[in-house]
Write an enzyme that holds these catalytic residues in place. Structure first.
Site, short mmCIF file in Angstrom:
data_model
loop_
_atom_site.label_atom_id
_atom_site.label_comp_id
_atom_site.label_asym_id
_atom_site.label_seq_id
_atom_site.Cartn_x
_atom_site.Cartn_y
_atom_site.Cartn_z
N SER A 97 0.78 -1.11 -0.04
CA SER A 97 0.21 0.03 0.00
C SER A 97 0.82 1.23 0.14
O SER A 97 2.08 1.29 0.38
CB SER A 97 -0.90 0.10 1.08
N HIS A 98 0.17 2.32 -0.42
CA HIS A 98 0.97 3.61 -0.31
C HIS A 98 1.18 4.12 1.14
O HIS A 98 1.70 4.96 1.23
CB HIS A 98 0.32 4.75 -1.33
N SER A 99 0.28 3.57 1.92
CA SER A 99 -0.06 3.91 3.39
C SER A 99 0.55 2.70 4.29
O SER A 99 0.07 1.67 4.29
CB SER A 99 -1.44 4.43 3.61
N SER B 157 1.36 3.06 -8.76
CA SER B 157 2.49 2.70 -8.74
C SER B 157 3.00 1.54 -8.07
O SER B 157 3.91 0.93 -8.22
CB SER B 157 3.31 4.05 -8.08
#
Length: 126
Positions: free
Chosen positions: A8-10, A66
Protein backbone atom coordinates in the site's frame (compact mmCIF):
# COMPACT_ATOMS: atom_id res chain seq x y z
CA UNK A 1 2.80 -22.72 2.21
CA UNK A 2 1.63 -19.45 0.66
CA UNK A 3 2.25 -15.97 2.03
CA UNK A 4 0.15 -12.91 1.39
CA UNK A 5 1.90 -9.64 0.61
CA UNK A 6 0.06 -6.37 1.19
CA UNK A 7 1.52 -3.40 -0.71
CA UNK A 8 0.00 0.00 0.00
CA UNK A 9 1.00 3.61 -0.37
CA UNK A 10 0.10 3.97 3.30
CA UNK A 11 1.86 2.20 6.15
CA UNK A 12 -1.34 2.47 8.18
CA UNK A 13 -3.40 0.70 5.50
CA UNK A 14 -0.80 -2.06 5.13
CA UNK A 15 -0.51 -2.59 8.90
CA UNK A 16 -4.26 -2.38 9.46
CA UNK A 17 -4.96 -4.93 6.73
CA UNK A 18 -2.31 -7.23 8.17
CA UNK A 19 -3.89 -6.89 11.63
CA UNK A 20 -7.32 -7.82 10.27
CA UNK A 21 -5.95 -10.83 8.39
CA UNK A 22 -3.94 -12.00 11.40
CA UNK A 23 -7.12 -12.03 13.50
CA UNK A 24 -8.97 -14.20 11.00
CA UNK A 25 -6.14 -16.32 9.57
CA UNK A 26 -3.55 -16.74 12.31
CA UNK A 27 -1.50 -19.41 10.53
CA UNK A 28 -1.07 -17.51 7.25
CA UNK A 29 2.14 -15.51 6.82
CA UNK A 30 1.14 -11.91 6.10
CA UNK A 31 3.78 -9.43 4.92
CA UNK A 32 2.75 -5.77 5.08
CA UNK A 33 4.59 -3.01 3.29
CA UNK A 34 3.50 0.59 2.92
CA UNK A 35 4.75 4.13 2.82
CA UNK A 36 8.18 5.52 2.05
CA UNK A 37 10.32 7.41 4.58
CA UNK A 38 7.34 7.88 6.88
CA UNK A 39 5.18 9.30 4.10
CA UNK A 40 2.98 8.08 1.29
CA UNK A 41 4.33 5.95 -1.56
CA UNK A 42 6.03 2.70 -2.46
CA UNK A 43 9.58 1.79 -3.36
CA UNK A 44 10.54 -0.70 -6.05
CA UNK A 45 13.74 -1.55 -4.14
CA UNK A 46 11.80 -2.34 -0.96
CA UNK A 47 9.24 -4.46 -2.82
CA UNK A 48 11.95 -6.29 -4.76
CA UNK A 49 13.72 -7.03 -1.45
CA UNK A 50 10.50 -8.51 -0.01
CA UNK A 51 9.98 -10.68 -3.10
CA UNK A 52 13.61 -11.83 -3.25
CA UNK A 53 13.58 -12.88 0.41
CA UNK A 54 10.40 -14.95 0.33
CA UNK A 55 10.57 -18.42 1.80
CA UNK A 56 7.42 -19.65 0.05
CA UNK A 57 4.92 -18.84 -2.69
CA UNK A 58 3.01 -15.56 -2.41
CA UNK A 59 -0.12 -13.75 -3.48
CA UNK A 60 0.41 -9.99 -3.79
CA UNK A 61 -2.33 -7.41 -3.22
CA UNK A 62 -1.79 -3.71 -3.92
CA UNK A 63 -3.70 -0.44 -3.73
CA UNK A 64 -2.77 2.21 -6.31
CA UNK A 65 -0.99 2.66 -9.64
CA UNK A 66 2.68 2.79 -8.73
CA UNK A 67 2.35 -0.05 -6.24
CA UNK A 68 1.04 -2.19 -9.11
CA UNK A 69 3.85 -1.04 -11.37
CA UNK A 70 6.46 -1.82 -8.69
CA UNK A 71 5.05 -5.29 -7.94
CA UNK A 72 4.85 -6.07 -11.68
CA UNK A 73 8.51 -5.14 -12.14
CA UNK A 74 9.64 -6.99 -8.99
CA UNK A 75 7.83 -10.16 -10.10
CA UNK A 76 9.22 -9.83 -13.62
CA UNK A 77 12.77 -9.56 -12.27
CA UNK A 78 12.33 -12.34 -9.69
CA UNK A 79 14.40 -15.40 -10.50
CA UNK A 80 13.75 -17.51 -7.43
CA UNK A 81 12.15 -20.87 -6.80
CA UNK A 82 8.75 -19.62 -5.60
CA UNK A 83 5.58 -18.74 -7.47
CA UNK A 84 4.58 -15.11 -7.01
CA UNK A 85 1.19 -13.90 -8.27
CA UNK A 86 -0.16 -10.37 -8.43
CA UNK A 87 -3.85 -10.34 -7.55
CA UNK A 88 -6.18 -7.87 -9.24
CA UNK A 89 -8.65 -7.52 -6.38
CA UNK A 90 -9.36 -4.94 -3.68
CA UNK A 91 -6.50 -4.90 -1.19
CA UNK A 92 -8.58 -5.53 1.94
CA UNK A 93 -11.40 -7.69 0.63
CA UNK A 94 -9.23 -9.69 -1.75
CA UNK A 95 -6.44 -10.40 0.71
CA UNK A 96 -9.01 -11.26 3.39
CA UNK A 97 -10.71 -13.77 1.07
CA UNK A 98 -7.39 -15.37 0.15
CA UNK A 99 -6.14 -15.51 3.75
CA UNK A 100 -9.30 -17.16 5.04
CA UNK A 101 -9.22 -19.73 2.22
CA UNK A 102 -5.58 -20.54 2.96
CA UNK A 103 -6.23 -20.71 6.71
CA UNK A 104 -8.81 -23.49 6.29
CA UNK A 105 -6.43 -25.62 4.24
CA UNK A 106 -7.10 -24.26 0.77
CA UNK A 107 -4.34 -24.44 -1.79
CA UNK A 108 -2.82 -21.44 -3.53
CA UNK A 109 -4.86 -22.22 -6.64
CA UNK A 110 -8.05 -22.50 -4.59
CA UNK A 111 -7.33 -19.15 -2.94
CA UNK A 112 -6.76 -17.54 -6.34
CA UNK A 113 -9.99 -19.05 -7.64
CA UNK A 114 -11.91 -17.87 -4.57
CA UNK A 115 -10.64 -14.31 -4.99
CA UNK A 116 -11.31 -14.18 -8.72
CA UNK A 117 -14.82 -15.60 -8.37
CA UNK A 118 -15.87 -13.34 -5.50
CA UNK A 119 -17.77 -10.23 -6.46
CA UNK A 120 -16.53 -7.14 -4.64
CA UNK A 121 -19.06 -4.76 -6.17
CA UNK A 122 -20.48 -2.11 -3.91
CA UNK A 123 -24.26 -2.20 -3.97
CA UNK A 124 -24.87 0.86 -1.82
CA UNK A 125 -27.54 2.23 -4.14
CA UNK A 126 -29.33 -1.01 -5.08
Amino acid sequence: MTSIIIISHSADIAKGTKSLLNQMAKDVNIIAYGGVYGGIGTSFDDIQNIINNLEDDALCFYDLGSSEMNIDLAIEMYDGPHHIKKMDAPIVEGSFTAAVKLSVGGTTDEAIQEVTQTSFKANAFD
